[in-house]
Design an enzyme around this catalytic site. Structure first.
Site, PDB file in Angstrom:
ATOM      1  N   ASP A 172      -2.959  -8.206  -4.505  1.00 19.29           N
ATOM      2  CA  ASP A 172      -1.124  -8.182  -3.573  1.00 19.29           C
ATOM      3  C   ASP A 172      -1.448  -8.813  -2.741  1.00 19.29           C
ATOM      4  O   ASP A 172      -0.080  -9.363  -1.960  1.00 19.29           O
ATOM      5  CB  ASP A 172      -1.193  -6.461  -3.143  1.00 19.29           C
ATOM      6  N   ASN A 177       1.110   3.702  -1.441  1.00 21.65           N
ATOM      7  CA  ASN A 177       0.094   6.074  -1.675  1.00 21.65           C
ATOM      8  C   ASN A 177      -0.463   5.803  -0.304  1.00 21.65           C
ATOM      9  O   ASN A 177      -1.433   6.462  -0.265  1.00 21.65           O
ATOM     10  CB  ASN A 177      -0.832   5.277  -2.748  1.00 21.65           C
ATOM     11  N   ARG A 215      -5.638   0.123   1.713  1.00 21.28           N
ATOM     12  CA  ARG A 215      -6.248  -0.692   0.973  1.00 21.28           C
ATOM     13  C   ARG A 215      -5.816  -1.662  -0.126  1.00 21.28           C
ATOM     14  O   ARG A 215      -4.347  -0.721  -0.357  1.00 21.28           O
ATOM     15  CB  ARG A 215      -7.460  -0.517   0.406  1.00 21.28           C
ATOM     16  N   HIS A 241      40.794 -14.798  12.845  1.00 18.68           N
ATOM     17  CA  HIS A 241      42.573 -14.397  11.605  1.00 18.68           C
ATOM     18  C   HIS A 241      42.250 -14.096  10.694  1.00 18.68           C
ATOM     19  O   HIS A 241      41.743 -13.612   9.753  1.00 18.68           O
ATOM     20  CB  HIS A 241      42.497 -16.137  10.620  1.00 18.68           C
ATOM     21  N   ASP A 254       1.252  -0.973   0.004  1.00 21.43           N
ATOM     22  CA  ASP A 254       0.056   0.313   0.019  1.00 21.43           C
ATOM     23  C   ASP A 254       1.075   1.275  -0.291  1.00 21.43           C
ATOM     24  O   ASP A 254       0.899   1.854   1.314  1.00 21.43           O
ATOM     25  CB  ASP A 254      -1.454   0.085   1.187  1.00 21.43           C
ATOM     26  N   GLU A 303      -3.019   4.169   1.702  1.00 19.07           N
ATOM     27  CA  GLU A 303      -4.696   4.281   1.071  1.00 19.07           C
ATOM     28  C   GLU A 303      -5.573   3.318   2.053  1.00 19.07           C
ATOM     29  O   GLU A 303      -6.805   3.392   1.912  1.00 19.07           O
ATOM     30  CB  GLU A 303      -5.268   4.125  -0.642  1.00 19.07           C
ATOM     31  N   HIS A 338      46.958  -8.920   2.910  1.00 22.15           N
ATOM     32  CA  HIS A 338      47.362 -10.819   2.993  1.00 22.15           C
ATOM     33  C   HIS A 338      48.194 -10.497   1.355  1.00 22.15           C
ATOM     34  O   HIS A 338      47.938 -10.688   0.148  1.00 22.15           O
ATOM     35  CB  HIS A 338      46.216 -11.417   3.045  1.00 22.15           C
TER      36      HIS A 338
END
Length: 1290
Positions: free
Chosen positions: A176, A167, A171, A335, A165, A169, A380
């Protein structure tokens, strides 16, 4: 200044804000401020954005405007907040006058769930603003982690809902919701399933509100797990059915549960139980004298961290246990601390030091080499790992050394520097570390090492030391010269080999030693650059739409295209519940060069024309004349964010409708190909990653045929409505599926790489099919019936460690090569390994080794001790090689040379370099080695035998003086507690065994030993630390950056004491009679039995695209005679709330003082391989009993959000014959439980506590006292023993 995020060990840190100040800070952060974000990508310039804290979800978000959130981080993942310009993100713009922010206006947030943390580097408008953010976030970090589980679930639910959601809203659509549940590991079979479980739909649109979503979650979690065998559930479920809110669990019932089932002695106090319930629920309507749980809330409690199986009282440091000599402790050790990844090309980073120290590591390594300006660098040596300044490392150590723990830090110096730079090192040690540096003994007259308490907040130097009276001299080294140590290599780096199939050049790591050339499997040419991958530039913005799923091209001629679009949209939206605004774009049938937008609205398909025109030679696209776009892609992207507007409606484009038949034009697709024909094609392409997709005879069914590990394999793909299913992974289309597995492994490490068709076979196919790829035979032309399969002896490579359970089984470690394998039925094979012949081993622990390729003449006899270790692909004997430069280059590569071997006719290896200089240097050095191989090896051994040490550096060594290990000194007067020895794991293995383990433990009682991974572990993997620990080795150094089982065991060992980095070894190990490998030598310890049932799980993480099919492996790890593992069945397609059938697992443990209980959750994939999901590992001595939650962690031992197992666990002492003592913890607990039950039954009948109820209460009190006395006596006999039913305070 050290960052905040972890309180100082001595209690220092910013003062806690008042309640009013907290309220003001939270409001201010919720409103947000505009700050400048400095990116980690070089290509992105700093940008000003609005940063806010979303209190509902406990996230920091940022955006350019109010509409769209561009990014976010979870506050729970923040590890540290540092004031100032303390990240490399700021350094990239030092030369740019436009971006030179004031130090006091900047701060950095370090966050993440891996070893290597991410950074959010910010510039505020003022110092006050910086202080507001740091103070507010510091409070929020602690408050977020301490929040009760129901509140954490609420925040998690809102985070999931708001991610869809966008936006705000309130819902979301049913589609979804279905996708969201899939993302959280729950399979929704169809839309009807959702509609049946959702109530009060808004019939106009069918949308779902947050309240409905939260209620659905609560219903799904309870209904799936109400079948578990739990107290309260069976009778109450029958009474309430699917409505848990109709059943209440009272305070008295909950108190009885805590006493009777959980053994929580604190629950005798009714007020404490009430207080706990109120703090857990945090419900104003239930802040009453008699709070209660609803039934589903009680189940949530059982899965919660508040009900953890780990006794959190052991998290606190016990100062009284910190008075022994250092040699009596296990000390958390790292290490090659400076590395963030592998050993040959990863980045050396200051952040690695900070991270290790803040994780409680107390022994870190500095690999020092001569650097510019007279000061050493750390990296290293002789590899592609990047370099950092020695002085910068010291400042980082000073800042972070005592944030997580105030106990001493040991700096293990691996010194490759000249005398002059050693002197500068010594000077900087004193200058930077100051008073924290230990420069003289704590007690000159001592006969042993000082204790952690005596060395609080001190830093010790571990380095070779001169004899008394020497200015400098050569001292013997304790490390034998080895040409297989990558640090002794003559040259190493990235070179390129040509793929014989597609003729692309791929990077491989090459190592030149004094006699051989080693090269790795295909690797990454990235040399550990911290920058994120740069986004690739599009070839042309006008063509961007062609790869989008919403673009369908030409659907048909005339009105056919319109009808096809309407059919596609209608079928898709009805089947999936897709929302209004779902759309596709197609080429216009009527207007050449134009397009048509078709979209779903109010149950119908509507169309509108997308106009195009030429403007100064470039195309433009528009719906209306007043808003024109440069590309079709830009137009669609705009209307996905801004609504289409007309007189009748406003609507954003929402969900793209995917193409259903786009695969038919792909080069890998075959509409009419049988399985046998597919296999015959793939037999002619002897390369892993060759693949094709074919239509199967069954409706809506396809198959991917591919080569992996030298064999041809197949997997089914099923079309289910608008979704394509591979196993339990969902895709929008076959094209999406193939695209995904071209980037991610489909089977083990194999990605889809070479699409195969007849045209491809003409270019790259062999004349003779490789029948060995289909059947187990090795003779080309040998063809047998598939059933029964003949057995052939071959070699296999171990995928996991395995410890023999019987005398006729093999014990081996991961990556071991087992020879002469004879395959048998029943999942067990026989083979040779470690000098043992034809013993049994489980076939699912290994993978068959591929036939050696012709380009690797020595592949069959690879040197297991090569400098490349498990990464090795090939090895060449340099004196037998001839080198020739190819001046014309080869296949788009300009700098190519060939390696040939006269002894192997018609064989050569073409190798490409990045530059002419690099090519010339490689060729020169290889030719030199070919002429002087024997002399160079001898010279290397002589040079490494003795080493010069500067007096100034030697003087800083007080207690940790490395010397060659001398077994003859152990237990004699010549043994000096200040001397210590270091061992690679291969040398340590010679002492941590049945023959010498007891002697090595004797050495470790007085002196320190440090054990480190062998040099061949270039992938930074770790060895098994358990044998080293039980033999008393204190400094068992591991690669902290590697998320493997050894590091997870290391994290578990140091759980006790709050990760302070020091754990006192059990007193048993200081008993002269104790033998680490002989359980009969145990004195003063009772063996115990652990009984476990795995009941269920919640919120398991996903592994890739599909819903997981989880199972749980339970392991006891510790002494060799105690170690074993068992596993549950797997649950199909459910990682959100799986339930397992009741099955008890029993583990008998002889040495519980050195035992770990480990849970690993795996998923079984479509190939029946097991893939890691989560783990939790605990020392047995800290476990609580009853119905307990097991909070799960990821492979880096970071807490997974809300993920946990629910188990039933009991621990009881056992005699050698397995009988229980009449006064055992279990017997006493049963008596206490009976007394508790009688007491509650009396109170339930009468409702008050009068004199006539005194006897039941007195029986209960006496039984609890006996139980407590039992534990006290056991604690006195064997300090810190496993507690059977101790004071398990929540």
């Amino acid at each position: 200044m050290a960052g905040v995020g972890t309180p100082c060990a001595n209690g220092c840190g910013p003062s806690a804000p008042s309640e009013a100040e907290v309220l003001h800070l939270c409001r201010s952060l919720e409103v947000g401020t505009v700050m400048t974000l400095f990116y980690s990508k070089k290509s992105q310039r700093p940008e000003r954005k609005t940063f806010q804290v979303k209190l509902e979800t406990r996230q920091i978000t940022w955006s350019r405007g109010a509409d769209k959130i561009e990014g976010s981080i979870d506050i729970r993942e923040i590890k540290e907040i540092r004031p100032g310009k303390t990240s490399r993100d700021f350094d990239r713009y030092q030369e740019d006058p436009a971006f030179r922010p004031d130090q006091s206006h900047c701060f950095v947030i370090l966050y993440g769930m891996e070893f290597r943390l991410k950074t959010l580097s910010l510039q505020a408008t003022s110092e006050d603003e910086v202080n507001m953010w740091i103070k507010g976030l510091t409070w929020l970090m602690e408050d977020t982690l301490q929040a009760a589980t129901p509140l954490q679930i609420e925040r998690w639910l809102r985070k999931q809902f708001y991610s869809v959601d966008r936006n705000r809203e309130d819902r979301i659509s049913a589609k979804d919701l279905k996708n969201m549940l899939s993302q959280v590991n729950y399979r929704v079979p169809n839309m009807r399933f959702l509609r049946e479980r959702l109530t009060d739909f808004e019939q106009r649109s069918g949308d779902i509100t947050y309240g409905q979503f939260a209620q659905l979650y609560r219903s799904l979690m309870y209904s799936a797990q109400k079948t578990m065998d739990l107290p309260f559930l069976e009778t109450n479920t029958l009474r309430t059915g699917e409505r848990p809110e109709l059943c209440q669990v009272s305070l008295s019932e909950f108190q009885q549960f805590l006493l009777e089932y959980q053994g929580e002695l604190w629950a005798v106090d009714r007020l404490q139980v009430q207080e706990f319930m109120l703090s857990f629920l945090r419900d104003p309507l239930r802040e009453i004298e008699e709070p209660y749980f609803f039934l589903d809330e009680l189940v949530t409690f059982l899965f919660s961290k508040e009900n953890s199986v780990w006794n959190s009282q052991l998290d606190a440091v016990c100062p009284e246990t910190m008075n022994n000599p250092l040699s009596h402790y296990w000390i958390s050790s790292s290490h090659n601390t400076y590395l963030t990844g592998d050993q040959f090309s990863s980045e050396s980073s200051l952040e690695a030091y900070a991270r290790c120290l803040r994780m409680g590591c107390r022994c870190i390594e500095l690999d020092c080499w001569d650097g510019p300006d007279g000061m050493p660098v750390i990296y290293h040596g002789h590899t592609l790992t990047t370099k950092i300044k020695f002085s910068d490392v010291l400042h980082t150590i000073k800042e972070h050394a005592f944030v997580a723990s105030e106990y001493p830090v040991i700096l293990s110096i691996e010194d490759h520097c000249s005398i002059a730079q050693q002197r500068n090192m010594a000077q900087h040690f004193r200058k930077v570390l100051g008073d924290t540096l230990l420069t003289k003994p704590v007690d000159i007259a001592a006969d042993g090492l000082p204790s952690p308490n005596q060395l609080k907040r001190k830093i010790l130097i571990k380095h070779k030391k001169l004899a008394e009276g020497s200015a400098y001299e050569e001292v013997p080294t304790s490390v034998m010269y080895s040409e297989n140590d990558i640090s002794n290599s003559i040259k190493n780096g990235i070179l390129y080999l040509e793929d014989p199939v597609n003729h692309e050049w791929y990077p491989h790591y090459f190592v030149l030693t004094s006699s051989k050339i080693y090269y790795s499997e295909e690797t990454s040419s990235d040399q550990g650059n911290e920058d994120e991958e740069e986004p690739k530039e599009a070839s042309g913005s006008t063509e961007l739409h062609s790869s989008e799923k919403w673009f369908h091209g030409k659907l048909g001629a005339g009105r056919d295209g319109r009808h096809i679009a309407e059919r596609l949209l209608t079928e898709y939206c009805i089947e999936t519940g897709a929302p209004d605004g779902s759309f596709l774009v197609r080429e216009s049938e009527t207007f050449v060069g134009d397009y048509t937008l078709s979209f779903w609205r109010n149950g119908k398909v509507q169309h509108c024309r997308i106009h195009s025109r030429q403007d100064a030679g470039t195309p433009k696209f528009f719906l209306t004349d007043n808003l024109v776009f440069d590309s079709l892609y830009d137009l669609i992207t705009h209307y996905q964010q801004v609504p289409l507007r007309c007189n009748e409606f406003e609507m954003r484009l929402s969900e793209p409708v995917p193409q259903t038949n786009a695969h038919e034009s792909k080069e890998w697709y075959h509409a009419s190909l049988t399985r046998a024909q597919a296999e015959h094609m793939l037999m002619r392409v002897p390369r892993d990653g060759a693949f094709l997709v074919r239509k199967r005879n069954e409706p809506n069914s396809y198959a991917i045929s591919f080569r992996a590990e030298g064999k041809i394999k197949h997997c089914r793909v099923q079309q289910e409505g608008q979704t394509v299913m591979l196993g339990n992974s969902e895709f929008d289309s076959l094209v999406d599926l193939i695209s995904y597995y071209e980037k991610h492994p489909l089977y083990r490490k194999m990605k889809l790489r070479y699409p195969i068709n007849e045209e491809a076979l003409e270019k790259i196919g062999t004349a003779e099919p490789d029948y060995g790829a289909l059947y187990e035979g090795r003779n080309p032309g040998f063809y047998v019936e598939a059933n029964p399969m003949p057995t052939f002896k071959c070699a296999v490579k171990a995928l996991f460690d395995y410890k023999a359970q019987r005398e006729d089984e093999l014990t081996f470690t991961k990556s071991a090569i087992i020879q002469n394998v004879e395959k048998q039925d029943g999942g067990w094979w026989r083979g040779d390994y470690g000098g043992k012949k034809q013993l049994w081993f489980p076939s699912n622990y290994v993978e068959e080794m591929i036939n050696p390729a012709i380009l690797e003449p020595e592949r069959e006899h690879l040197d297991e001790n090569s400098p490349l270790g498990d990464l090795l692909r090939g090895v060449l004997d340099v004196p037998a090689c001839q080198i020739a430069i190819r001046p014309e280059g080869k296949n788009n590569r300009l700098f190519v040379f060939s390696i040939s071997m006269p002894s192997v006719a018609q064989w050569s290896l073409d190798v490409a370099a990045d530059s002419q200089e690099e090519l010339q240097d490689w060729v020169k050095k290889i030719r030199e080695v070919a002429q002087t191989a024997d002399a160079r090896l001898t010279e290397g051994k002589m040079m490494e035998r003795r080493k010069k040490i500067a007096l100034e550096l030697s003087e800083l060594v007080v207690y940790c003086r490395p010397v060659p290990f001398d077994e003859e000194k152990i237990g004699t007067e010549r043994a000096c507690y200040r001397d210590m020895s270091s061992f690679p794991e291969t040398k340590a293995e010679k002492y941590v065994n049945k023959a010498k383990g007891k002697k090595f433990l004797q050495y470790n009682r007085l002196q320190l030993s440090r054990i480190y991974p062998k040099g061949q572990r270039l992938d930074s993997s770790n060895y098994d630390p358990l044998p080293m620990w039980i033999c008393g080795s204190q400094l068992v150094a591991l690669n902290f950056q590697t998320p493997d089982k050894p590091m997870q065991m290391n994290q578990a060992l140091f759980m006790a004491g709050g990760h302070c980095g020091y754990v006192l070894q059990p007193s048993t190990m200081r008993d002269e009679a104790f033998d680490p490998f002989d359980k009969s030598s145990l004195r003063g310890l009772e063996p115990c039995v652990i009984c476990i049932e795995v009941l269920g799980a919640r919120h398991l993480p996903k592994n890739g695209r599909g819903i997981v099919c989880p199972f749980v492996e339970i392991e006891v790890a510790g002494a060799e005679y105690d170690s074993t593992k068992q596993k549950t069945e797997f649950v199909v397609d459910n990682g959100l709330n799986p339930v397992w059938p009741a099955k008890p697992f029993h583990f008998q443990i002889s040495n519980p003082e050195f035992a770990f209980l480990r849970f690993v959750v795996y998923e079984e994939d479509m190939f029946s391989d097991q893939n890691f999901l989560a783990q939790a590992t605990f020392p047995v001595k800290g476990l609580k009993t009853g119905y307990r939650a097991v909070p799960l962690k990821n492979n880096y031992s970071e807490d997974l959000e809300l993920a946990s197992l629910l188990i039933k666990i009991d621990i009881f002492p056992a005699k050698e014959n397995g009988d229980l003592s009449p006064f055992s913890g279990t017997s006493l607990r049963e008596r206490a439980s009976d007394a508790s039950s009688q007491l509650f039954h009396v109170r339930a009948r009468e409702g008050s506590f009068e004199a006539r109820y005194q006897q039941p209460f007195e029986d209960f009190r006496i039984s609890q006292e006996h139980l407590a006395d039992h534990f006290d006596s056991r604690e006195r006999r064997a300090p810190r023993r496993t507690r059977v039913n101790g004071d398990n305070r929540l």
